[in-house]
Motif scaffolding. Structure first.
Motif, PDB file in Angstrom:
ATOM      1  N   PHE A   2       0.848  -1.191   0.000  1.00 53.80           N
ATOM      2  CA  PHE A   2       0.000   0.000   0.000  1.00 53.80           C
ATOM      3  C   PHE A   2       0.883   1.240   0.000  1.00 53.80           C
ATOM      4  CE2 PHE A   2      -3.097  -3.065   1.157  1.00 53.80           C
ATOM      5  CZ  PHE A   2      -4.326  -2.532   0.818  1.00 53.80           C
TER       6      PHE A   2
ATOM      7  N   THR B  83      -4.377   6.499   3.555  1.00 54.68           N
ATOM      8  CA  THR B  83      -3.890   5.124   3.490  1.00 54.68           C
ATOM      9  C   THR B  83      -3.007   4.816   4.690  1.00 54.68           C
ATOM     10  OG1 THR B  83      -3.944   5.225   1.076  1.00 54.68           O
ATOM     11  CG2 THR B  83      -2.676   3.437   2.061  1.00 54.68           C
TER      12      THR B  83
ATOM     13  N   SER C  70      -6.795   1.295   6.287  1.00 50.29           N
ATOM     14  CA  SER C  70      -7.249   0.566   5.100  1.00 50.29           C
ATOM     15  C   SER C  70      -6.441  -0.715   4.871  1.00 50.29           C
ATOM     16  CB  SER C  70      -7.173   1.463   3.860  1.00 50.29           C
ATOM     17  OG  SER C  70      -8.036   2.556   3.989  1.00 50.29           O
TER      18      SER C  70
ATOM     19  N   ASN D 223       2.288  -1.451   4.576  1.00 51.66           N
ATOM     20  CA  ASN D 223       1.780  -0.094   4.461  1.00 51.66           C
ATOM     21  C   ASN D 223       2.956   0.887   4.337  1.00 51.66           C
ATOM     22  OD1 ASN D 223       0.511   2.373   4.705  1.00 51.66           O
ATOM     23  ND2 ASN D 223      -0.726   1.811   6.476  1.00 51.66           N
TER      24      ASN D 223
END
Length: 85
Positions: free
Chosen positions: A20, A26, A37, A52
């Protein structure tokens, strides 16, 4: 590794990989690790290792820079299955 923790998002037995990138939405600025998310993606897709790499104020240029400059393959579990970003 300059990424945010995703609870239960990484397990060596998983064959798929999800990266991500994005802005503070985000990243999950202002919320706990289990409210982002990428976390919810990991809950809905337990066959993926989830990473992430988002950041506050980030845009497409930071994603491109991260992909060029960071040794991301050395930072993530090996994936023999699907890979998404």
């Amino acid at each position: 590794w300059a990424r945010r923790n995703t609870p239960s998002g990484i397990h060596p037995a998983r064959n798929n990989l999800a990266l991500f990138f994005g802005c503070s939405f985000t990243l999950g600025a202002g919320v706990d690790d289990d409210e982002t998310s990428p976390y919810f993606f990991s809950r809905m897709s337990p066959e993926f290792n989830v990473y992430n790499y988002a950041g506050s104020g980030f845009g497409p240029q930071q994603m491109l820079s991260a992909l060029k400059e960071m040794d991301i393959p050395a930072q993530v579990e090996e994936a023999s299955g699907r890979r998404i970003a």
